[in-house]
Write an enzyme that holds these catalytic residues in place. Structure first.
Site, PDB file in Angstrom:
ATOM      1  N   SER A 199       0.850  -1.184   0.000  1.00 28.46           N
ATOM      2  CA  SER A 199       0.000   0.000   0.000  1.00 28.46           C
ATOM      3  C   SER A 199       0.887   1.235   0.000  1.00 28.46           C
ATOM      4  CB  SER A 199      -0.881   0.018   1.242  1.00 28.46           C
ATOM      5  OG  SER A 199      -0.115   0.378   2.368  1.00 28.46           O
ATOM      6  N   LYS A 200       0.272   2.368  -0.051  1.00 26.02           N
ATOM      7  CA  LYS A 200       1.026   3.621  -0.086  1.00 26.02           C
ATOM      8  C   LYS A 200       1.987   3.724   1.090  1.00 26.02           C
ATOM      9  CE  LYS A 200      -0.674   5.963  -3.584  1.00 26.02           C
ATOM     10  NZ  LYS A 200      -2.028   5.500  -3.833  1.00 26.02           N
ATOM     11  N   ARG A 201       1.588   3.111   2.178  1.00 27.22           N
ATOM     12  CA  ARG A 201       2.387   3.222   3.387  1.00 27.22           C
ATOM     13  C   ARG A 201       3.737   2.513   3.313  1.00 27.22           C
ATOM     14  NH1 ARG A 201      -1.859   4.599   6.154  1.00 27.22           N
ATOM     15  NH2 ARG A 201      -3.068   2.723   5.734  1.00 27.22           N
TER      16      ARG A 201
END
Length: 485
Positions: free
Chosen positions: A256-258
RNA sequence: GGCCCCGUCGUCUAGCGGCCUAGGACUCUGGCUUCUCAAGCCAGCUACGAGGGUUCGAAUCCCUUCGGGGCUACCA
Protein backbone atom coordinates in the site's frame (compact mmCIF):
# COMPACT_ATOMS: atom_id res chain seq x y z
CA UNK A 1 -12.82 -29.23 -28.02
CA UNK A 2 -11.89 -26.78 -25.34
CA UNK A 3 -13.50 -23.38 -25.40
CA UNK A 4 -11.38 -20.51 -26.54
CA UNK A 5 -9.91 -18.84 -23.48
CA UNK A 6 -11.06 -15.39 -22.49
CA UNK A 7 -9.37 -13.74 -19.54
CA UNK A 8 -10.36 -10.45 -18.05
CA UNK A 9 -8.60 -7.78 -16.07
CA UNK A 10 -11.21 -5.77 -14.21
CA UNK A 11 -9.76 -3.18 -11.87
CA UNK A 12 -11.73 -0.73 -9.83
CA UNK A 13 -9.80 2.49 -10.39
CA UNK A 14 -10.06 4.09 -6.99
CA UNK A 15 -6.48 5.30 -7.31
CA UNK A 16 -3.47 4.88 -9.57
CA UNK A 17 -2.92 1.32 -10.64
CA UNK A 18 -0.30 -0.14 -8.38
CA UNK A 19 2.20 -2.93 -8.41
CA UNK A 20 -0.29 -5.54 -7.27
CA UNK A 21 -2.88 -4.60 -9.86
CA UNK A 22 -0.29 -4.67 -12.58
CA UNK A 23 1.00 -8.06 -11.58
CA UNK A 24 -2.56 -9.35 -11.91
CA UNK A 25 -2.99 -7.61 -15.24
CA UNK A 26 0.30 -9.04 -16.45
CA UNK A 27 -0.69 -12.59 -15.56
CA UNK A 28 -4.12 -12.15 -17.10
CA UNK A 29 -2.54 -10.83 -20.28
CA UNK A 30 0.17 -13.46 -20.39
CA UNK A 31 -2.33 -16.24 -19.92
CA UNK A 32 -4.53 -14.93 -22.69
CA UNK A 33 -1.57 -14.60 -25.02
CA UNK A 34 -0.16 -17.98 -24.06
CA UNK A 35 -3.38 -19.73 -24.88
CA UNK A 36 -4.10 -17.70 -27.98
CA UNK A 37 -7.21 -16.46 -26.22
CA UNK A 38 -8.80 -13.08 -25.71
CA UNK A 39 -7.71 -10.47 -23.19
CA UNK A 40 -10.63 -8.41 -21.99
CA UNK A 41 -10.26 -5.19 -20.05
CA UNK A 42 -13.21 -3.99 -18.01
CA UNK A 43 -13.55 -1.06 -15.66
CA UNK A 44 -15.42 -1.78 -12.45
CA UNK A 45 -16.68 1.66 -11.57
CA UNK A 46 -19.80 0.83 -9.64
CA UNK A 47 -18.53 2.61 -6.57
CA UNK A 48 -19.08 6.12 -7.85
CA UNK A 49 -17.89 7.67 -4.61
CA UNK A 50 -14.38 6.35 -5.06
CA UNK A 51 -13.77 5.89 -8.77
CA UNK A 52 -12.90 8.96 -10.83
CA UNK A 53 -12.57 9.58 -14.56
CA UNK A 54 -8.94 10.55 -14.02
CA UNK A 55 -8.13 7.21 -12.45
CA UNK A 56 -9.94 5.37 -15.21
CA UNK A 57 -7.93 7.20 -17.85
CA UNK A 58 -4.74 6.62 -15.88
CA UNK A 59 -5.45 2.90 -15.75
CA UNK A 60 -5.93 2.80 -19.50
CA UNK A 61 -2.72 4.76 -20.07
CA UNK A 62 -0.73 2.58 -17.71
CA UNK A 63 -1.77 -0.64 -19.37
CA UNK A 64 -0.89 0.81 -22.74
CA UNK A 65 2.47 2.04 -21.53
CA UNK A 66 3.28 -1.41 -20.21
CA UNK A 67 2.36 -2.97 -23.51
CA UNK A 68 -0.48 -5.03 -22.09
CA UNK A 69 -2.74 -4.62 -25.08
CA UNK A 70 -6.32 -5.79 -24.81
CA UNK A 71 -8.65 -7.26 -27.41
CA UNK A 72 -11.90 -6.13 -25.86
CA UNK A 73 -12.45 -3.13 -23.64
CA UNK A 74 -12.27 0.64 -23.45
CA UNK A 75 -11.11 2.38 -26.63
CA UNK A 76 -10.92 -0.82 -28.68
CA UNK A 77 -14.51 -1.87 -28.12
CA UNK A 78 -15.80 -5.37 -28.75
CA UNK A 79 -19.03 -7.26 -29.14
CA UNK A 80 -19.70 -7.60 -25.42
CA UNK A 81 -19.51 -3.95 -24.45
CA UNK A 82 -19.84 -1.49 -23.03
CA UNK A 83 -16.84 -2.21 -20.84
CA UNK A 84 -17.45 0.38 -18.18
CA UNK A 85 -19.83 -0.95 -15.61
CA UNK A 86 -21.29 2.50 -15.09
CA UNK A 87 -22.67 2.18 -18.63
CA UNK A 88 -24.33 -1.16 -17.93
CA UNK A 89 -26.64 -0.18 -15.11
CA UNK A 90 -29.79 -1.23 -16.93
CA UNK A 91 -28.39 -4.70 -17.43
CA UNK A 92 -27.74 -5.16 -13.73
CA UNK A 93 -31.17 -3.79 -12.86
CA UNK A 94 -32.80 -6.33 -15.14
CA UNK A 95 -30.99 -9.20 -13.56
CA UNK A 96 -31.69 -7.99 -10.06
CA UNK A 97 -35.36 -7.86 -10.91
CA UNK A 98 -35.18 -11.36 -12.33
CA UNK A 99 -33.59 -12.64 -9.14
CA UNK A 100 -36.33 -10.94 -7.17
CA UNK A 101 -39.00 -12.54 -9.35
CA UNK A 102 -37.36 -15.92 -8.90
CA UNK A 103 -37.23 -15.41 -5.15
CA UNK A 104 -33.48 -15.86 -5.26
CA UNK A 105 -33.21 -12.35 -3.93
CA UNK A 106 -35.36 -10.23 -1.66
CA UNK A 107 -35.77 -6.69 -0.43
CA UNK A 108 -34.14 -5.98 2.89
CA UNK A 109 -35.33 -3.01 4.88
CA UNK A 110 -32.82 -3.17 7.69
CA UNK A 111 -31.06 0.09 8.35
CA UNK A 112 -27.29 0.39 8.53
CA UNK A 113 -27.61 1.06 12.24
CA UNK A 114 -29.64 -2.08 12.78
CA UNK A 115 -27.17 -4.16 10.81
CA UNK A 116 -24.31 -2.74 12.80
CA UNK A 117 -26.11 -3.57 16.04
CA UNK A 118 -26.64 -7.13 14.87
CA UNK A 119 -22.98 -7.50 14.05
CA UNK A 120 -21.99 -6.13 17.43
CA UNK A 121 -24.20 -8.66 19.14
CA UNK A 122 -22.85 -11.50 17.05
CA UNK A 123 -19.33 -10.51 17.82
CA UNK A 124 -20.09 -10.31 21.51
CA UNK A 125 -21.77 -13.71 21.39
CA UNK A 126 -18.79 -15.07 19.51
CA UNK A 127 -20.76 -16.33 16.56
CA UNK A 128 -20.07 -15.83 12.89
CA UNK A 129 -20.97 -12.25 12.00
CA UNK A 130 -23.21 -11.57 9.06
CA UNK A 131 -26.70 -10.77 8.01
CA UNK A 132 -29.19 -12.79 10.02
CA UNK A 133 -31.81 -13.14 7.31
CA UNK A 134 -34.34 -11.01 9.12
CA UNK A 135 -36.02 -9.73 5.97
CA UNK A 136 -35.94 -12.99 4.06
CA UNK A 137 -39.64 -13.71 4.32
CA UNK A 138 -41.35 -10.47 5.06
CA UNK A 139 -45.15 -10.39 4.79
CA UNK A 140 -46.87 -7.74 2.71
CA UNK A 141 -48.03 -6.10 5.93
CA UNK A 142 -44.53 -5.85 7.31
CA UNK A 143 -43.27 -4.41 4.06
CA UNK A 144 -46.06 -1.87 4.16
CA UNK A 145 -45.08 -0.87 7.67
CA UNK A 146 -41.43 -0.45 6.74
CA UNK A 147 -42.39 1.61 3.71
CA UNK A 148 -44.64 3.81 5.77
CA UNK A 149 -41.69 4.43 8.04
CA UNK A 150 -39.88 5.75 4.99
CA UNK A 151 -37.35 2.94 4.89
CA UNK A 152 -35.60 2.15 1.64
CA UNK A 153 -34.66 -1.36 0.69
CA UNK A 154 -31.52 -2.98 -0.63
CA UNK A 155 -31.71 -6.16 -2.65
CA UNK A 156 -30.13 -9.16 -1.03
CA UNK A 157 -29.23 -12.51 -2.49
CA UNK A 158 -30.58 -15.48 -0.59
CA UNK A 159 -27.84 -17.98 0.23
CA UNK A 160 -29.41 -21.43 0.46
CA UNK A 161 -28.28 -23.95 3.05
CA UNK A 162 -25.35 -26.12 2.11
CA UNK A 163 -21.95 -25.25 0.82
CA UNK A 164 -20.08 -24.18 -2.28
CA UNK A 165 -17.06 -26.08 -3.48
CA UNK A 166 -15.02 -25.07 -6.45
CA UNK A 167 -11.62 -25.88 -7.84
CA UNK A 168 -9.16 -23.04 -7.77
CA UNK A 169 -6.50 -23.61 -10.41
CA UNK A 170 -3.82 -22.47 -8.02
CA UNK A 171 -5.07 -23.64 -4.64
CA UNK A 172 -6.98 -26.75 -5.51
CA UNK A 173 -10.40 -27.55 -4.13
CA UNK A 174 -11.79 -24.84 -1.88
CA UNK A 175 -14.99 -25.18 0.07
CA UNK A 176 -17.18 -22.71 1.97
CA UNK A 177 -20.08 -23.55 4.26
CA UNK A 178 -22.97 -21.22 3.51
CA UNK A 179 -23.55 -20.57 7.18
CA UNK A 180 -20.37 -18.50 6.90
CA UNK A 181 -21.53 -16.82 3.72
CA UNK A 182 -24.40 -14.53 4.75
CA UNK A 183 -27.03 -13.21 2.37
CA UNK A 184 -25.25 -10.43 0.55
CA UNK A 185 -26.35 -7.16 -0.96
CA UNK A 186 -26.63 -6.95 -4.74
CA UNK A 187 -28.19 -3.51 -5.12
CA UNK A 188 -27.88 -0.48 -2.89
CA UNK A 189 -30.87 1.37 -1.53
CA UNK A 190 -30.32 4.01 -4.19
CA UNK A 191 -30.66 1.36 -6.88
CA UNK A 192 -27.00 1.19 -7.86
CA UNK A 193 -25.41 -2.24 -8.28
CA UNK A 194 -22.63 -3.61 -6.15
CA UNK A 195 -19.52 -5.48 -7.18
CA UNK A 196 -21.14 -8.75 -6.11
CA UNK A 197 -23.79 -8.38 -8.81
CA UNK A 198 -21.91 -6.62 -11.56
CA UNK A 199 -18.83 -8.81 -11.56
CA UNK A 200 -20.76 -12.03 -11.86
CA UNK A 201 -23.21 -10.78 -14.46
CA UNK A 202 -20.45 -9.32 -16.59
CA UNK A 203 -18.21 -12.33 -16.46
CA UNK A 204 -21.05 -14.44 -17.77
CA UNK A 205 -22.38 -11.95 -20.31
CA UNK A 206 -18.91 -11.17 -21.59
CA UNK A 207 -18.22 -14.89 -21.90
CA UNK A 208 -15.20 -14.87 -19.63
CA UNK A 209 -13.73 -18.35 -19.27
CA UNK A 210 -10.95 -17.67 -16.77
CA UNK A 211 -10.94 -15.43 -13.74
CA UNK A 212 -7.38 -14.79 -12.58
CA UNK A 213 -7.50 -12.24 -9.78
CA UNK A 214 -6.06 -11.39 -6.40
CA UNK A 215 -6.51 -13.78 -3.53
CA UNK A 216 -8.41 -11.14 -1.57
CA UNK A 217 -11.36 -12.14 -3.73
CA UNK A 218 -11.10 -15.82 -2.89
CA UNK A 219 -13.72 -15.70 -0.20
CA UNK A 220 -16.14 -13.81 -2.41
CA UNK A 221 -16.16 -16.62 -4.94
CA UNK A 222 -19.09 -18.53 -3.39
CA UNK A 223 -21.19 -15.39 -3.74
CA UNK A 224 -20.18 -15.02 -7.33
CA UNK A 225 -21.09 -18.62 -8.02
CA UNK A 226 -24.43 -18.06 -6.32
CA UNK A 227 -25.20 -15.33 -8.84
CA UNK A 228 -24.26 -17.60 -11.74
CA UNK A 229 -26.70 -20.16 -10.43
CA UNK A 230 -29.46 -17.60 -10.15
CA UNK A 231 -28.70 -16.55 -13.71
CA UNK A 232 -29.36 -20.10 -14.77
CA UNK A 233 -25.79 -20.77 -15.87
CA UNK A 234 -24.81 -24.42 -15.92
CA UNK A 235 -21.86 -25.36 -13.72
CA UNK A 236 -19.81 -26.43 -16.71
CA UNK A 237 -20.16 -22.90 -18.05
CA UNK A 238 -18.83 -21.24 -14.91
CA UNK A 239 -15.50 -19.55 -15.43
CA UNK A 240 -12.43 -21.23 -14.07
CA UNK A 241 -11.06 -19.46 -11.00
CA UNK A 242 -7.42 -18.91 -10.11
CA UNK A 243 -6.57 -16.67 -7.17
CA UNK A 244 -3.17 -15.07 -7.43
CA UNK A 245 -1.03 -14.62 -4.33
CA UNK A 246 -0.48 -11.13 -2.98
CA UNK A 247 2.42 -8.87 -3.63
CA UNK A 248 3.53 -7.70 -0.20
CA UNK A 249 5.51 -4.70 0.95
CA UNK A 250 8.71 -4.78 2.94
CA UNK A 251 6.80 -4.91 6.19
CA UNK A 252 4.98 -8.03 5.13
CA UNK A 253 1.68 -6.28 4.75
CA UNK A 254 -0.31 -6.07 1.56
CA UNK A 255 1.38 -3.45 -0.58
CA UNK A 256 0.00 0.00 0.00
CA UNK A 257 1.03 3.62 -0.09
CA UNK A 258 2.39 3.22 3.39
CA UNK A 259 5.01 0.65 2.63
CA UNK A 260 6.71 1.80 -0.51
CA UNK A 261 6.12 3.38 -3.83
CA UNK A 262 3.40 1.39 -5.47
CA UNK A 263 2.04 3.63 -8.19
CA UNK A 264 3.23 2.58 -11.61
CA UNK A 265 3.29 6.22 -12.60
CA UNK A 266 6.05 6.71 -10.05
CA UNK A 267 8.17 3.95 -11.57
CA UNK A 268 7.70 5.49 -14.95
CA UNK A 269 8.99 8.84 -13.74
CA UNK A 270 11.95 7.20 -12.07
CA UNK A 271 13.06 5.75 -15.35
CA UNK A 272 12.08 2.14 -15.12
CA UNK A 273 11.38 0.45 -18.43
CA UNK A 274 8.02 -1.26 -18.88
CA UNK A 275 9.76 -4.42 -19.90
CA UNK A 276 11.79 -4.39 -16.68
CA UNK A 277 8.72 -3.85 -14.55
CA UNK A 278 6.91 -6.67 -16.30
CA UNK A 279 9.92 -8.98 -16.14
CA UNK A 280 10.34 -8.37 -12.44
CA UNK A 281 6.64 -8.65 -11.68
CA UNK A 282 6.43 -11.87 -13.65
CA UNK A 283 8.93 -13.35 -11.25
CA UNK A 284 6.76 -12.42 -8.29
CA UNK A 285 4.59 -15.45 -7.79
CA UNK A 286 5.61 -17.22 -10.94
CA UNK A 287 8.72 -18.73 -12.44
CA UNK A 288 9.37 -20.52 -15.68
CA UNK A 289 10.49 -23.54 -13.70
CA UNK A 290 14.17 -23.26 -14.42
CA UNK A 291 16.84 -20.70 -13.58
CA UNK A 292 15.87 -18.23 -16.26
CA UNK A 293 15.18 -14.79 -14.93
CA UNK A 294 15.75 -12.50 -17.85
CA UNK A 295 12.51 -12.89 -19.69
CA UNK A 296 11.11 -10.85 -22.54
CA UNK A 297 7.42 -10.19 -23.00
CA UNK A 298 7.37 -12.64 -25.89
CA UNK A 299 9.00 -15.31 -23.77
CA UNK A 300 6.56 -14.67 -20.97
CA UNK A 301 3.67 -15.27 -23.33
CA UNK A 302 5.27 -18.45 -24.50
CA UNK A 303 6.11 -19.80 -21.06
CA UNK A 304 3.32 -18.59 -18.81
CA UNK A 305 1.02 -21.19 -17.32
CA UNK A 306 -1.22 -20.98 -14.27
CA UNK A 307 0.25 -24.24 -13.12
CA UNK A 308 3.53 -22.49 -12.44
CA UNK A 309 1.94 -19.75 -10.36
CA UNK A 310 2.62 -19.93 -6.66
CA UNK A 311 0.10 -20.08 -3.91
CA UNK A 312 2.23 -18.13 -1.45
CA UNK A 313 2.64 -14.38 -1.32
CA UNK A 314 5.78 -12.59 -2.51
CA UNK A 315 7.57 -9.60 -1.12
CA UNK A 316 8.34 -6.71 -3.44
CA UNK A 317 12.07 -5.98 -3.64
CA UNK A 318 13.10 -2.69 -5.19
CA UNK A 319 16.75 -3.75 -5.38
CA UNK A 320 15.98 -6.63 -7.65
CA UNK A 321 13.77 -4.47 -9.84
CA UNK A 322 16.70 -2.07 -10.16
CA UNK A 323 19.04 -4.87 -11.12
CA UNK A 324 16.66 -6.06 -13.80
CA UNK A 325 16.11 -2.52 -15.03
CA UNK A 326 19.86 -2.12 -15.38
CA UNK A 327 20.02 -5.33 -17.39
CA UNK A 328 17.22 -4.18 -19.65
CA UNK A 329 18.84 -0.78 -20.20
CA UNK A 330 22.11 -2.44 -21.16
CA UNK A 331 20.24 -4.64 -23.61
CA UNK A 332 18.60 -1.67 -25.37
CA UNK A 333 19.58 -0.83 -28.93
CA UNK A 334 21.08 2.63 -29.31
CA UNK A 335 17.96 3.94 -31.00
CA UNK A 336 15.70 2.61 -28.27
CA UNK A 337 17.99 3.88 -25.56
CA UNK A 338 17.87 7.29 -27.20
CA UNK A 339 14.11 7.18 -27.47
CA UNK A 340 13.72 6.39 -23.77
CA UNK A 341 16.37 8.85 -22.62
CA UNK A 342 15.33 11.98 -24.50
CA UNK A 343 12.25 12.75 -22.40
CA UNK A 344 14.36 12.67 -19.25
CA UNK A 345 16.88 15.07 -20.78
CA UNK A 346 14.29 17.55 -21.96
CA UNK A 347 12.18 17.28 -18.83
CA UNK A 348 15.14 18.31 -16.71
CA UNK A 349 16.09 21.08 -19.07
CA UNK A 350 19.48 19.62 -19.94
CA UNK A 351 18.67 19.88 -23.60
CA UNK A 352 16.00 21.72 -25.56
CA UNK A 353 15.75 18.99 -28.13
CA UNK A 354 17.55 20.42 -31.15
CA UNK A 355 18.94 18.09 -33.78
CA UNK A 356 22.53 18.83 -32.86
CA UNK A 357 21.83 18.15 -29.20
CA UNK A 358 20.15 14.89 -30.00
CA UNK A 359 23.06 13.88 -32.20
CA UNK A 360 25.48 14.55 -29.33
CA UNK A 361 23.30 12.63 -26.90
CA UNK A 362 23.21 9.73 -29.28
CA UNK A 363 26.98 9.62 -29.55
CA UNK A 364 27.33 9.88 -25.76
CA UNK A 365 24.80 7.24 -24.77
CA UNK A 366 27.00 4.23 -25.46
CA UNK A 367 29.48 5.27 -22.79
CA UNK A 368 26.85 5.59 -20.08
CA UNK A 369 24.66 2.66 -21.00
CA UNK A 370 26.32 0.20 -18.67
CA UNK A 371 26.63 2.60 -15.79
CA UNK A 372 23.07 3.53 -15.10
CA UNK A 373 20.27 1.58 -13.50
CA UNK A 374 17.43 3.97 -14.18
CA UNK A 375 16.78 6.45 -16.96
CA UNK A 376 16.56 9.34 -14.55
CA UNK A 377 20.33 9.06 -14.14
CA UNK A 378 20.91 10.05 -17.76
CA UNK A 379 20.64 13.81 -17.17
CA UNK A 380 23.20 13.78 -14.37
CA UNK A 381 25.57 11.66 -16.44
CA UNK A 382 25.43 13.81 -19.55
CA UNK A 383 24.96 17.20 -17.99
CA UNK A 384 28.61 18.16 -18.40
CA UNK A 385 28.27 18.04 -22.17
CA UNK A 386 25.50 20.60 -22.28
CA UNK A 387 25.80 23.06 -19.42
CA UNK A 388 26.10 26.65 -20.57
CA UNK A 389 27.96 27.89 -17.56
CA UNK A 390 30.28 25.19 -16.48
CA UNK A 391 31.46 24.96 -12.90
CA UNK A 392 33.27 22.31 -10.93
CA UNK A 393 31.15 20.74 -8.20
CA UNK A 394 31.83 22.46 -4.90
CA UNK A 395 32.88 19.26 -3.17
CA UNK A 396 35.41 18.50 -5.87
CA UNK A 397 37.11 21.88 -6.05
CA UNK A 398 39.39 21.13 -3.12
CA UNK A 399 40.72 18.09 -4.93
CA UNK A 400 42.28 19.99 -7.80
CA UNK A 401 43.82 23.02 -6.12
CA UNK A 402 46.85 21.23 -4.70
CA UNK A 403 50.25 21.57 -6.35
CA UNK A 404 50.24 18.13 -7.93
CA UNK A 405 46.88 18.73 -9.54
CA UNK A 406 47.96 22.12 -10.82
CA UNK A 407 51.01 20.52 -12.39
CA UNK A 408 48.88 17.83 -13.94
CA UNK A 409 46.50 20.35 -15.42
CA UNK A 410 49.26 22.61 -16.72
CA UNK A 411 51.05 19.72 -18.28
CA UNK A 412 47.86 18.35 -19.81
CA UNK A 413 47.02 21.67 -21.32
CA UNK A 414 50.45 21.96 -22.87
CA UNK A 415 50.30 18.43 -24.23
CA UNK A 416 46.77 18.60 -25.59
CA UNK A 417 46.93 21.99 -27.24
CA UNK A 418 48.97 20.87 -30.22
CA UNK A 419 46.88 17.74 -30.85
CA UNK A 420 45.61 17.78 -34.39
CA UNK A 421 43.50 14.66 -34.05
CA UNK A 422 40.97 14.90 -31.21
CA UNK A 423 39.62 11.53 -30.28
CA UNK A 424 39.78 9.33 -27.20
CA UNK A 425 42.78 7.39 -28.50
CA UNK A 426 44.87 10.44 -29.21
CA UNK A 427 43.84 12.11 -25.97
CA UNK A 428 44.68 9.04 -23.95
CA UNK A 429 48.03 8.56 -25.69
CA UNK A 430 48.99 12.16 -25.08
CA UNK A 431 47.97 12.21 -21.43
CA UNK A 432 49.52 8.87 -20.63
CA UNK A 433 52.78 9.90 -22.16
CA UNK A 434 53.15 13.08 -20.16
CA UNK A 435 51.34 12.33 -16.91
CA UNK A 436 52.02 8.68 -16.30
CA UNK A 437 55.28 8.02 -18.03
CA UNK A 438 57.05 11.35 -17.72
CA UNK A 439 55.66 12.59 -14.43
CA UNK A 440 55.41 9.08 -13.02
CA UNK A 441 51.97 9.64 -11.52
CA UNK A 442 49.44 6.98 -10.71
CA UNK A 443 46.67 6.95 -13.32
CA UNK A 444 43.90 7.51 -10.80
CA UNK A 445 45.63 10.58 -9.43
CA UNK A 446 46.54 12.09 -12.76
CA UNK A 447 43.34 11.34 -14.63
CA UNK A 448 41.29 12.20 -11.59
CA UNK A 449 42.38 15.80 -11.74
CA UNK A 450 41.68 16.04 -15.45
CA UNK A 451 38.31 14.41 -14.87
CA UNK A 452 37.26 16.95 -12.30
CA UNK A 453 38.46 19.83 -14.42
CA UNK A 454 36.67 18.72 -17.58
CA UNK A 455 33.51 17.07 -16.29
CA UNK A 456 33.23 18.92 -12.99
CA UNK A 457 32.87 15.77 -10.95
CA UNK A 458 34.85 12.89 -9.46
CA UNK A 459 32.39 10.56 -11.11
CA UNK A 460 31.90 10.64 -14.84
CA UNK A 461 31.73 8.50 -17.92
CA UNK A 462 35.12 7.30 -19.17
CA UNK A 463 37.41 10.31 -19.28
CA UNK A 464 38.91 10.20 -22.76
CA UNK A 465 35.61 9.46 -24.45
CA UNK A 466 34.04 12.26 -22.43
CA UNK A 467 36.71 14.71 -23.56
CA UNK A 468 36.32 13.63 -27.14
CA UNK A 469 32.60 14.34 -26.98
CA UNK A 470 33.13 17.60 -25.16
CA UNK A 471 35.43 18.74 -27.93
CA UNK A 472 38.92 20.16 -27.87
CA UNK A 473 38.00 23.76 -27.38
CA UNK A 474 35.72 23.23 -24.42
CA UNK A 475 38.03 20.67 -22.85
CA UNK A 476 41.01 22.97 -22.94
CA UNK A 477 38.99 25.93 -21.77
CA UNK A 478 37.78 23.99 -18.74
CA UNK A 479 41.26 22.83 -17.85
CA UNK A 480 42.54 26.37 -18.14
CA UNK A 481 39.68 27.61 -16.00
CA UNK A 482 40.43 24.98 -13.37
CA UNK A 483 43.93 26.39 -13.06
CA UNK A 484 42.49 29.66 -11.84
CA UNK A 485 40.57 28.07 -8.97
C1' G B 1 -13.43 -14.18 17.56
C1' G B 2 -15.22 -17.07 13.02
C1' C B 3 -14.20 -18.72 7.99
C1' C B 4 -10.51 -19.21 4.20
C1' C B 5 -5.50 -19.07 2.16
C1' C B 6 -0.26 -19.48 2.89
C1' G B 7 4.90 -21.13 5.22
C1' U B 8 12.68 -23.35 1.29
C1' C B 9 18.68 -18.51 2.16
C1' G B 10 17.53 -11.28 4.30
C1' U B 11 14.33 -11.16 -0.59
C1' C B 12 12.43 -13.66 -5.28
C1' U B 13 12.67 -18.66 -6.41
C1' A B 14 14.28 -24.25 -8.22
C1' G B 15 12.65 -28.57 -5.93
C1' C B 16 6.78 -32.24 -6.91
C1' G B 17 10.04 -39.52 -2.13
C1' G B 18 16.26 -41.07 -3.37
C1' C B 19 19.94 -36.78 -8.59
C1' C B 20 19.78 -32.18 -2.05
C1' U B 21 26.38 -32.43 2.21
C1' A B 22 19.27 -28.11 -1.10
C1' G B 23 20.56 -25.17 -7.10
C1' G B 24 19.92 -20.06 -9.42
C1' A B 25 19.01 -14.68 -9.02
C1' C B 26 18.97 -10.03 -6.10
C1' U B 27 21.20 -7.99 -1.73
C1' C B 28 25.56 -8.07 1.36
C1' U B 29 31.03 -9.18 2.23
C1' G B 30 35.94 -10.11 0.18
C1' G B 31 38.98 -10.37 -4.20
C1' C B 32 40.37 -9.72 -9.53
C1' U B 33 40.08 -6.07 -13.43
C1' U B 34 40.43 -0.84 -13.73
C1' C B 35 41.24 6.55 -15.59
C1' U B 36 36.41 7.64 -11.54
C1' C B 37 31.67 5.26 -11.43
C1' A B 38 29.77 1.18 -13.37
C1' A B 39 29.87 -3.34 -16.01
C1' G B 40 32.32 -8.07 -15.98
C1' C B 41 34.70 -12.27 -13.48
C1' C B 42 35.85 -15.23 -8.94
C1' A B 43 34.88 -16.46 -3.89
C1' G B 44 32.04 -16.28 0.64
C1' C B 45 27.75 -15.68 4.11
C1' U B 46 22.88 -17.50 4.70
C1' A B 47 17.17 -21.50 4.20
C1' C B 48 13.54 -26.46 4.11
C1' G B 49 9.09 -22.45 11.04
C1' A B 50 8.49 -26.42 15.07
C1' G B 51 6.91 -31.29 16.72
C1' G B 52 5.04 -35.89 15.61
C1' G B 53 4.10 -39.70 12.17
C1' U B 54 4.18 -42.77 7.09
C1' U B 55 8.57 -44.87 4.50
C1' C B 56 14.45 -48.58 3.56
C1' G B 57 14.60 -43.24 2.54
C1' A B 58 10.98 -36.67 3.25
C1' A B 59 12.09 -30.00 1.74
C1' U B 60 8.83 -33.20 -0.95
C1' C B 61 3.01 -37.41 1.82
C1' C B 62 -0.26 -37.12 6.61
C1' C B 63 -1.41 -34.88 11.47
C1' U B 64 -0.70 -31.25 15.22
C1' U B 65 1.23 -26.75 16.47
C1' C B 66 3.28 -21.99 15.77
C1' G B 67 3.61 -17.94 12.56
C1' G B 68 1.90 -14.67 8.49
C1' G B 69 -2.06 -12.90 5.45
C1' G B 70 -7.09 -12.23 3.52
C1' C B 71 -12.30 -11.91 4.27
C1' U B 72 -15.97 -10.99 7.80
C1' A B 73 -19.36 -3.39 4.08
C1' C B 74 -25.39 -0.56 0.98
C1' C B 75 -15.69 -1.29 -0.91
C1' A B 76 -13.61 -4.16 -4.56
Amino acid sequence: MAKKVKVRFAPSPTGDLHVGNIRTALFDWAYARHTGGTFLFRIEDTDTTRVTDEYIQAAIDTLKWLGLNWDEGPEVGGENGPYLQSQRLDIYAEWAQKFLDQKDAYHCYCTPAELEATREAQRAANVAPGYDGKCRDLSADQVAVYKSEGREAVIRMRMPDGSTTFVDEIRGEVSFEHKFVPDFVLVRADGSPLYTLAVAVDDILMKVTHVLRGEDLLSSTPRQIRVYQAMGVKPEDFPVFAHLPFVMGQDNAKLSKRNGEVSIAWYREQGYLPEAICNYLALLGWSPGDDRENITMAELCELFTVEKVHSSPARFDMKKLEAINGDKIRALTLDDFLKWSLPFLTKTGIIAGTDSEIALVKSALPIIQERIVKLDEVPQMLKFLFVKEFAVEVDSVSKIIDDVSKDVLKRSLKELEPLSTWNHDSIEAALRACLIEEMGLKPRIAFGAVRIATTGSTISPPLFESMELLGKQASLARIAAALTL
